[in-house]
Design a protein around this motif. Structure first.
Motif, mmCIF file in Angstrom:
data_model
loop_
_atom_site.group_PDB
_atom_site.id
_atom_site.type_symbol
_atom_site.label_atom_id
_atom_site.label_comp_id
_atom_site.label_asym_id
_atom_site.label_seq_id
_atom_site.Cartn_x
_atom_site.Cartn_y
_atom_site.Cartn_z
ATOM 1 N N GLY A 1 3.109 29.629 37.757
ATOM 2 C CA GLY A 1 2.772 30.852 37.039
ATOM 3 C C GLY A 1 2.677 30.691 35.540
ATOM 4 O O GLY A 1 2.881 31.651 34.794
ATOM 5 N N GLY A 2 2.396 29.480 35.070
ATOM 6 C CA GLY A 2 2.204 29.266 33.637
ATOM 7 C C GLY A 2 3.409 29.666 32.804
ATOM 8 O O GLY A 2 4.555 29.319 33.122
ATOM 9 N N ALA A 3 3.163 30.435 31.748
ATOM 10 C CA ALA A 3 4.231 30.837 30.831
ATOM 11 C C ALA A 3 5.313 31.657 31.525
ATOM 12 O O ALA A 3 6.460 31.699 31.064
ATOM 13 C CB ALA A 3 3.644 31.634 29.663
ATOM 14 N N TYR A 4 4.947 32.287 32.651
ATOM 15 C CA TYR A 4 5.929 33.088 33.377
ATOM 16 C C TYR A 4 7.027 32.220 33.997
ATOM 17 O O TYR A 4 7.997 32.746 34.538
ATOM 18 C CB TYR A 4 5.244 33.925 34.454
ATOM 19 C CG TYR A 4 4.300 34.971 33.897
ATOM 20 C CD1 TYR A 4 4.525 35.539 32.647
ATOM 21 C CD2 TYR A 4 3.177 35.394 34.617
ATOM 22 C CE1 TYR A 4 3.658 36.500 32.127
ATOM 23 C CE2 TYR A 4 2.315 36.345 34.102
ATOM 24 C CZ TYR A 4 2.561 36.893 32.853
ATOM 25 O OH TYR A 4 1.709 37.841 32.338
ATOM 26 N N GLY A 5 6.868 30.901 33.921
ATOM 27 C CA GLY A 5 7.917 30.003 34.405
ATOM 28 C C GLY A 5 9.230 30.202 33.667
ATOM 29 O O GLY A 5 10.295 29.820 34.157
ATOM 30 N N ALA A 6 9.177 30.818 32.482
ATOM 31 C CA ALA A 6 10.416 31.111 31.734
ATOM 32 C C ALA A 6 11.290 32.085 32.512
ATOM 33 O O ALA A 6 12.528 32.066 32.392
ATOM 34 C CB ALA A 6 10.074 31.675 30.361
ATOM 35 N N TYR A 7 10.667 32.944 33.305
ATOM 36 C CA TYR A 7 11.416 33.892 34.146
ATOM 37 C C TYR A 7 12.312 33.126 35.118
ATOM 38 O O TYR A 7 13.460 33.533 35.374
ATOM 39 C CB TYR A 7 10.439 34.779 34.895
ATOM 40 C CG TYR A 7 11.064 35.776 35.847
ATOM 41 C CD1 TYR A 7 11.430 37.051 35.419
ATOM 42 C CD2 TYR A 7 11.277 35.454 37.190
ATOM 43 C CE1 TYR A 7 11.991 37.972 36.289
ATOM 44 C CE2 TYR A 7 11.834 36.369 38.070
ATOM 45 C CZ TYR A 7 12.183 37.621 37.621
ATOM 46 O OH TYR A 7 12.742 38.525 38.486
ATOM 47 N N GLU A 8 11.825 32.012 35.655
ATOM 48 C CA GLU A 8 12.610 31.190 36.587
ATOM 49 C C GLU A 8 13.872 30.662 35.915
ATOM 50 O O GLU A 8 14.932 30.561 36.549
ATOM 51 C CB GLU A 8 11.762 30.024 37.099
ATOM 52 C CG GLU A 8 10.549 30.459 37.889
ATOM 53 C CD GLU A 8 9.630 29.318 38.274
ATOM 54 O OE1 GLU A 8 8.814 29.490 39.201
ATOM 55 O OE2 GLU A 8 9.720 28.241 37.648
ATOM 56 N N VAL B 1 12.267 31.672 43.999
ATOM 57 C CA VAL B 1 11.925 32.446 42.805
ATOM 58 C C VAL B 1 10.408 32.501 42.710
ATOM 59 O O VAL B 1 9.754 31.485 42.472
ATOM 60 C CB VAL B 1 12.497 31.809 41.523
ATOM 61 C CG1 VAL B 1 12.254 32.739 40.332
ATOM 62 C CG2 VAL B 1 13.988 31.511 41.670
ATOM 63 N N SER B 2 9.842 33.687 42.947
ATOM 64 C CA SER B 2 8.401 33.863 42.806
ATOM 65 C C SER B 2 8.134 34.711 41.572
ATOM 66 O O SER B 2 8.991 35.490 41.151
ATOM 67 C CB SER B 2 7.800 34.505 44.060
ATOM 68 O OG SER B 2 8.376 35.771 44.301
ATOM 69 N N LEU B 3 6.953 34.558 41.004
ATOM 70 C CA LEU B 3 6.674 35.166 39.706
ATOM 71 C C LEU B 3 5.765 36.381 39.784
ATOM 72 O O LEU B 3 5.412 36.954 38.757
ATOM 73 C CB LEU B 3 6.057 34.109 38.773
ATOM 74 C CG LEU B 3 6.972 32.898 38.544
ATOM 75 C CD1 LEU B 3 6.260 31.845 37.702
ATOM 76 C CD2 LEU B 3 8.271 33.323 37.877
ATOM 77 N N ASP B 4 5.408 36.773 40.996
ATOM 78 C CA ASP B 4 4.604 37.980 41.176
ATOM 79 C C ASP B 4 5.513 39.117 41.605
ATOM 80 O O ASP B 4 6.362 38.950 42.487
ATOM 81 C CB ASP B 4 3.532 37.771 42.241
ATOM 82 C CG ASP B 4 2.431 36.839 41.741
ATOM 83 O OD1 ASP B 4 1.670 37.273 40.874
ATOM 84 O OD2 ASP B 4 2.367 35.694 42.207
ATOM 85 N N ARG C 1 -5.538 39.537 41.323
ATOM 86 C CA ARG C 1 -5.022 40.382 42.403
ATOM 87 C C ARG C 1 -5.192 39.675 43.745
ATOM 88 O O ARG C 1 -4.295 39.693 44.591
ATOM 89 C CB ARG C 1 -5.769 41.721 42.408
ATOM 90 C CG ARG C 1 -5.367 42.674 43.538
ATOM 91 C CD ARG C 1 -3.943 43.161 43.410
ATOM 92 N NE ARG C 1 -3.634 44.178 44.396
ATOM 93 C CZ ARG C 1 -2.433 44.718 44.565
ATOM 94 N NH1 ARG C 1 -1.425 44.330 43.814
ATOM 95 N NH2 ARG C 1 -2.221 45.640 45.483
ATOM 96 N N THR C 2 -6.356 39.034 43.940
ATOM 97 C CA THR C 2 -6.605 38.283 45.169
ATOM 98 C C THR C 2 -5.579 37.173 45.338
ATOM 99 O O THR C 2 -5.023 36.974 46.431
ATOM 100 C CB THR C 2 -8.029 37.677 45.142
ATOM 101 O OG1 THR C 2 -8.980 38.729 44.998
ATOM 102 C CG2 THR C 2 -8.314 36.911 46.420
ATOM 103 N N SER D 1 -0.095 40.796 31.865
ATOM 104 C CA SER D 1 -1.501 40.732 32.245
ATOM 105 C C SER D 1 -1.839 39.343 32.777
ATOM 106 O O SER D 1 -1.052 38.401 32.613
ATOM 107 C CB SER D 1 -2.377 41.030 31.026
ATOM 108 O OG SER D 1 -2.282 39.966 30.089
ATOM 109 N N PRO D 2 -3.007 39.177 33.414
ATOM 110 C CA PRO D 2 -3.410 37.855 33.899
ATOM 111 C C PRO D 2 -3.389 36.788 32.816
ATOM 112 O O PRO D 2 -3.010 35.648 33.061
ATOM 113 C CB PRO D 2 -4.832 38.105 34.420
ATOM 114 C CG PRO D 2 -4.829 39.525 34.835
ATOM 115 C CD PRO D 2 -3.967 40.225 33.833
ATOM 116 N N LEU D 3 -3.794 37.159 31.590
ATOM 117 C CA LEU D 3 -3.799 36.193 30.496
ATOM 118 C C LEU D 3 -2.396 35.897 29.981
ATOM 119 O O LEU D 3 -2.209 35.002 29.164
ATOM 120 C CB LEU D 3 -4.684 36.706 29.353
ATOM 121 C CG LEU D 3 -6.191 36.709 29.637
ATOM 122 C CD1 LEU D 3 -6.957 37.275 28.450
ATOM 123 C CD2 LEU D 3 -6.678 35.299 29.947
ATOM 124 N N GLY D 4 -1.414 36.655 30.469
ATOM 125 C CA GLY D 4 -0.034 36.418 30.050
ATOM 126 C C GLY D 4 0.491 35.056 30.452
ATOM 127 O O GLY D 4 1.448 34.551 29.856
#
Length: 392
Positions: free
Chosen positions: A9-16, A246-249, A269-270, A346-349
């Motif tokens: 999940g790119g930058a969202y990996g920080a959530y993990e 740990v999923s990021l969605d 979304r898909t 957002s997707p670009l996040g």
């Protein structure tokens, strides 16, 4: 043994990082401590998993990982740009304070990018005029977004922060997921510790169309999320009895069509739906296995099993036969699922590596793990475990 499964999940990996910070410091809402014997990761999750697998002390490992995200990966840390990707020819890079104080390095970068675009242009135009395809098809092939994005920062981050030697000597197990780009199959690396290398992590995070494919063990590989974004089954195959996913969605919720009126939003979304369906299917399979095994245990003392118990046994019978042929046994599995309660952005996040965003994502992961609710998250917990501890 317990395992931690980390999605891409790119930058969202920080959530993990935030979730694991709570897990390994005893702050998550769980009845038992988490040790982290096995780490499985896809894409950015493979980077997090590799760093966690380096140290025997998981609490210390996640503290070091948080430092890497805030000071090495995040923009505004100790380096110019971020530690994952850079945009070739970006003039803002050359106007940064670091470029002003290091003009020689800045000039070298400009020269490298100039040579790259010159070579890129020559190759593309040569292909345009030599191709036998239609003019429109050849014109489309002139554009390659990946040519403007460099994965060199990611390569440097892996080289500086990940020690394959330490992973090989660590008591922890590591599994890295990548996709064979030519055959469309899933590659699971790490079972042979002696072969673990930095290219596996780079390949797992090679988003198609953005980063170039990476050659690993004679296989041309791209992002593991294409075939397995949440590697649950490799964790179980590695010996895990308890798995922490740990999923990021965020959990899927109805979205008005008016919010999905752009190509990027529709594609994301898909992808989110596909990931959510895959996770639900994996967790449902584990639930059936647990119920089938419980039905078998009850049948030993009470041959008059109910229709529901017979159904549970039939569901797992085929897997029992398959495992028997491989000299393996089915065992009850506990699965805890952690995910954002609301969208992370957002997707670009996924490309927003600003330090403030990293701090917020880590804090959100930590808070969500503290409030973890097995019922709301649909966790899979064997009946014996619930009876023993009185909760999930």
């Amino acid at each position: 043994m317990d395992a931690v499964v980390l999605s891409g999940g790119g930058a969202y990996g920080a959530y993990e990082v935030g979730v694991m910070k709570a897990l390994f410091n005893g702050k998550a809402n769980l009845p038992e401590p988490v040790f982290g014997d096995i780490f499985c990761g896809t894409s950015v999750g493979s980077l997090n998993a590799a760093r966690m697998a380096m140290e025997a002390d998981s609490a210390a490992a996640v503290a070091h990982l948080e430092e890497i995200w805030l000071n090495k990966i995040a923009e505004g840390g100790s380096a110019a740009g971020n530690g994952v990707l850079s945009f070739r020819g970006n003039p803002l890079v050359y106007l940064s304070p670091r470029s002003v104080t290091a003009p020689v390095e800045s000039l070298k970068g400009m020269f490298r990018h100039g040579l790259f675009f010159a070579e890129y242009g020559l190759n593309r135009f040569a292909a345009f005029f030599s191709s036998s395809r239609g003019v429109i098809a050849r014109a489309i092939e002139l554009v390659d977004v990946a040519s403007f994005i460099s994965s060199e920062p990611m390569r440097q981050t892996i080289a500086n922060e990940i020690s394959c030697e330490k992973i090989r000597s660590s008591p922890k197990e590591l599994r890295i997921i990548a996709t064979d780009w030519e055959n469309g199959t899933c590659n699971i690396f790490g079972a042979d510790k002696a072969k673990i290398c930095a290219e596996m992590i780079l390949a797992s995070a090679a988003i198609p169309g953005i980063f170039p494919p990476v050659l690993v063990e004679k296989s041309t590989c791209v992002d593991g999320g294409v075939t397995m974004n949440t590697p649950l089954s490799p964790a179980i195959e590695a010996g895990a009895d308890t798995v922490h996913i740990v999923s990021l969605d965020a959990s899927l919720h109805p979205v008005p069509a008016t919010e999905l009126d752009s190509t990027l939003e529709a594609l994301m979304r898909t992808f989110s739906i596909a990931i959510s369906v895959a996770i639900r299917e994996d967790m449902t399979s584990a639930l059936w296995i647990n119920r089938g095994l419980e039905a078998m245990e009850r049948a030993k003392t009470n041959p008059d099993i109910s229709p529901d118990e017979l159904r549970d046994f039939v569901r797992v019978a085929a897997q029992l036969e398959q495992r028997a042929r491989l000299n393996k046994k089915l065992r009850p599995i506990t699965i805890h699922h952690y995910h954002p309660t609301e969208s992370l952005g957002s997707p670009l996040g996924i490309l927003d590596f600003s330090r403030d965003t990293m701090i917020q994502l880590i804090a959100r992961g930590y808070a969500d793990a503290q409030k973890h609710d097995c019922i709301e998250s649909g966790c899979v917990v064997p009946a014996k475990t619930v009876a023993a501890v009185g909760t999930c």
